[in-house]
Scaffold this active site. Structure first.
Site, PDB file in Angstrom:
ATOM      1  N   LYS A 124       0.886  -1.284  -0.097  1.00 53.59           N
ATOM      2  CA  LYS A 124       0.125   0.011  -0.162  1.00 53.59           C
ATOM      3  C   LYS A 124       1.142   1.374  -0.212  1.00 53.59           C
ATOM      4  O   LYS A 124       1.984   1.026   0.542  1.00 53.59           O
ATOM      5  CB  LYS A 124      -0.902  -0.160   1.225  1.00 53.59           C
ATOM      6  CG  LYS A 124      -1.716  -1.148   1.250  1.00 53.59           C
ATOM      7  CD  LYS A 124      -3.180  -0.540   1.558  1.00 53.59           C
ATOM      8  CE  LYS A 124      -4.372  -1.666   1.625  1.00 53.59           C
ATOM      9  NZ  LYS A 124      -4.880  -1.797   2.846  1.00 53.59           N
ATOM     10  N   HIS A 127       1.896   6.967   2.453  1.00 53.54           N
ATOM     11  CA  HIS A 127       0.975   8.255   2.231  1.00 53.54           C
ATOM     12  C   HIS A 127       1.365   9.279   3.267  1.00 53.54           C
ATOM     13  O   HIS A 127       1.775   9.156   4.595  1.00 53.54           O
ATOM     14  CB  HIS A 127      -0.047   7.983   1.834  1.00 53.54           C
ATOM     15  CG  HIS A 127      -1.239   7.554   2.810  1.00 53.54           C
ATOM     16  ND1 HIS A 127      -1.671   8.111   3.861  1.00 53.54           N
ATOM     17  CD2 HIS A 127      -1.587   6.302   2.698  1.00 53.54           C
ATOM     18  CE1 HIS A 127      -2.246   7.266   4.530  1.00 53.54           C
ATOM     19  NE2 HIS A 127      -2.351   6.041   3.892  1.00 53.54           N
ATOM     20  N   HIS A 130       0.852   8.703   7.146  1.00 55.99           N
ATOM     21  CA  HIS A 130       1.947   7.996   7.805  1.00 55.99           C
ATOM     22  C   HIS A 130       3.150   8.752   8.283  1.00 55.99           C
ATOM     23  O   HIS A 130       3.927   8.478   9.207  1.00 55.99           O
ATOM     24  CB  HIS A 130       2.496   7.055   6.998  1.00 55.99           C
ATOM     25  CG  HIS A 130       1.530   5.683   6.565  1.00 55.99           C
ATOM     26  ND1 HIS A 130       1.386   5.759   5.106  1.00 55.99           N
ATOM     27  CD2 HIS A 130       1.129   4.769   7.177  1.00 55.99           C
ATOM     28  CE1 HIS A 130       0.499   4.550   5.006  1.00 55.99           C
ATOM     29  NE2 HIS A 130       0.393   4.019   6.229  1.00 55.99           N
TER      30      HIS A 130
HETATM   31  N1  ARG Z   1      -0.559  -1.094  10.159  1.00 58.27           N
HETATM   32  C1  ARG Z   1      -1.507  -0.443  10.967  1.00 58.27           C
HETATM   33  C2  ARG Z   1      -2.468   0.534  10.220  1.00 58.27           C
HETATM   34  O1  ARG Z   1      -1.785   1.046   9.272  1.00 58.27           O
HETATM   35  C3  ARG Z   1      -1.000   0.099  11.915  1.00 58.27           C
HETATM   36  C4  ARG Z   1      -0.428  -0.856  12.958  1.00 58.27           C
HETATM   37  C5  ARG Z   1       0.036  -0.188  14.207  1.00 58.27           C
HETATM   38  N2  ARG Z   1       0.710  -0.967  15.471  1.00 58.27           N
HETATM   39  C6  ARG Z   1       0.081  -2.057  15.897  1.00 58.27           C
HETATM   40  N3  ARG Z   1       0.730  -2.761  16.482  1.00 58.27           N
HETATM   41  N4  ARG Z   1      -1.064  -2.238  15.901  1.00 58.27           N
HETATM   42  O2  ARG Z   1      -3.540   0.818  10.650  1.00 58.27           O
END
Ligand code: ARG
Length: 560
Positions: A124, A127, A130
């Site tokens: 993905k 962007h 982030h």
């Molecule tokens: N990849 C997830 C997102 O984009 C965020 C992960 C954050 N870390 C975690 N341990 N949940 O929403």
């Protein structure tokens, strides 16, 4: 010199250690009230006396000396004024002596803090959404390390889910290797978007995607090779951005890393009687705590985001024996973290109290939001490029003759993007504007950088700094001294509250105070001792500006 400690030792309050007393001392909002104040109402309970009386009695115990020049009582406050000359000389010498280590400490020695940040999703786009998690996490990593903690940076990759099945279908139908190697994440996104468009018309594509996802899970060679390739492509791309933002990680153990680590968690939940069936799904009921149930297993037996996070938390405790474990994730996920923290607590994990959700607000662009599915998305890489480009144009206009213009534009443009996300209290939503972050006159990154470059040029012109004594002090000089002296506290508070913006704001305040001083007080051409002191002060400001910005991942150019 640690004046708080000095005062605390002199006060020698019964039943309190010097550290405890020092921690109670405050810096009054206005410096004419004093440099430090003891709020005596906090002693009223244990001393069983009215705060003003406590203040009076304590005041009688200490007298002015070469360090403390005045002790006064104001209501329930006991105020201390530090001898300005002592403070000035002592602070400037300390900064020059310690250099870029000024403000660091061993406060966190022996303690490990895990920081889960950036945590991007494979295949993905990286962007603008982030940006905050990446730079807040990156700054906390540097700040905590500066204070002696062992920081462990974790990129909890989103590398598990049906979307990878979709991507394989999309690749097989509309992708080819060469185009993807060239177009990378953008090309992956293009075919992913195409999948969604096509699946609207041909829903059977969804079944096909599920089939491929299952193949990944079952260890099918081809499916896993493709998946590994998507992952490699993504990581290579984002690495370039991490390098630009000066952000590093110690672990990339993402969601799929926990595939084989969830069963024990599920077993333990069952054993402890926490797992309930509801509509065929396995949940932990959290009604009693005012929350919807935490979903552990779907109807089809597959695990969920929370299940993986619980396995990850347990793994991190076992692997790193953390003192704290932070999650730098947007406030949209507040409930998710509350839920699984609670479930871990109910499982009897006493360390669940050490899990911290470092929540932050959203970033959007001036012209609106974005969504991956429709493909209208603002790539962080584009924002960085554009900001550097705009910085280059401004530099061209302001200082055409500057050496290494391209390098300075990179430092200014990149810094402006980082600063934009770290200037406000992290929970606030941000609307990103190029004009705002690149304004050279506001409370901005280029303003601070410009001030740093100004210090540098003063130092160059001034030559070697000879011996000095602080003999007189202007208000502008003293304002700088007080700020410099407070820097170690600012760093500590930023760490305690997980708030890098304290450091950003400090840098702006210091830059402002320096420019005031620069305009009001002559440096070069002053009497020898005064000149030397002012040069030393300039060097101290330059050093601390650079340190503060380095903690945020921002560079200060030599010239601007
Ligand atoms: N990849 C997830 C997102 O984009 C965020 C992960 C954050 N870390 C975690 N341990 N949940 O929403």
């Amino acid at each position: 010199m640690d004046y708080k400690k000095y005062i605390a030792e002199k006060l020698n309050i019964e039943g309190l250690s010097a550290e405890e007393t020092a921690a109670m001392l405050e810096v009054p909002p206005q410096s004419d009230m004093g440099d430090y104040a003891l709020p005596c109402f906090r002693l009223a309970k244990t001393m069983r006396k009215a705060p003003p009386l406590i203040a009076k009695e304590l005041a009688a115990k200490i007298s002015a000396d070469g360090v403390i020049c005045e002790v006064s009582v104001a209501g329930g406050y006991l105020n201390f004024k530090i001898d300005r000359l002592h403070r000035a000389e002592d602070t400037v010498r300390e900064v020059l002596e310690k250099g870029e280590r000024y403000g660091s400490s061993d406060l966190g020695a022996g303690k490990t803090i895990c920081i889960d940040y950036s945590s991007i999703n494979i295949a993905k786009p990286f962007h603008i959404g982030h940006l905050s998690t990446t730079v807040i996490g990156g700054a906390l990593y540097k700040i905590l390390s500066f204070l002696g903690y062992k920081a462990v940076g974790i990129n909890h990759l989103g590398d598990y889910g049906t979307q990878f099945g979709k991507l394989i279908v999309a690749y097989k139908r509309w992708g080819d290797k060469e185009t993807i190697e060239k177009g990378k994440l953008r090309e992956l996104m293009r075919i992913y978007v195409k999948f969604h468009e096509e699946a609207e018309k041909h829903p059977e594509l969804e079944d096909e995607a599920r089939h491929y996802f299952k193949l990944i899970e079952d260890g099918d060679k081809e499916a896993n090779e493709l998946f590994a390739w998507f992952k490699e492509l993504t990581l290579k791309e984002v690495q370039k951005i991490y390098d630009r933002l000066k952000v590093t990680f110690d672990s990339y153990a993402g969601e799929s890393f926990y595939n084989d680590k969830m069963q024990p968690v599920i077993d333990e939940l069952k054993e402890k009687g926490l797992l309930k069936m509801s509509d065929g799904a396995a949940i932990v009921n959290l009604e009693e705590y005012g929350m919807p149930p935490c979903l552990i297993l779907k109807k089809d037996g597959s695990s969920l985001y929370a299940t993986r996070d619980m396995a990850a938390a347990i793994y991190r405790k076992k692997t790193y024996d953390f003192y704290k474990s932070l999650y730098v994730v947007a406030y949209q996920q507040d409930l998710h973290f509350k839920q699984f923290f609670k479930v871990l607590e109910l499982m009897g994990k006493e360390w669940a109290k050490d899990l911290v959700h470092v929540s932050y607000g959203m970033v959007s662009m001036e012209d609106g939001a974005m969504s991956t599915r429709t493909g209208k998305v603002v790539f962080l890489e584009d924002v960085l490029d554009k900001c550097v480009e705009k910085a280059a144009a401004i530099i061209e206009e302001k200082n055409e003759k500057l050496e290494n213009k391209a390098e300075v534009a990179r430092q200014v443009g990149t810094g402006a993007v980082i600063f934009g996300a770290l200037y406000n209290n992290k929970i606030k939503d941000i609307v990103f504007s190029y004009d705002k972050v690149l304004n050279f006159d506001g409370e901005t990154c280029p303003y601070v950088q410009y001030t740093g470059a100004r210090c540098n040029s003063v130092l160059k012109k001034g030559g070697e700094i000879g011996a000095f004594r602080a003999e007189t002090l202007t208000d502008e000089e003293y304002a700088l001294v007080a700020l410099l002296d407070n820097f170690p506290n600012v760093v500590k508070e930023a760490a305690e509250k997980y708030e890098p913006s304290f450091v950003t704001r400090f840098a702006v305040d210091l830059a402002k105070a320096y420019n005031k001083f620069y305009i009001a007080d002559k440096i070069i051409g002053s009497e020898e001792n005064v000149k030397n002191f002012r040069l030393a002060l300039t060097k101290a400001v330059h050093t601390v500006l650079k340190t503060a910005f380095a903690l945020l991942g921002i560079e200060i150019p030599e010239q601007m």
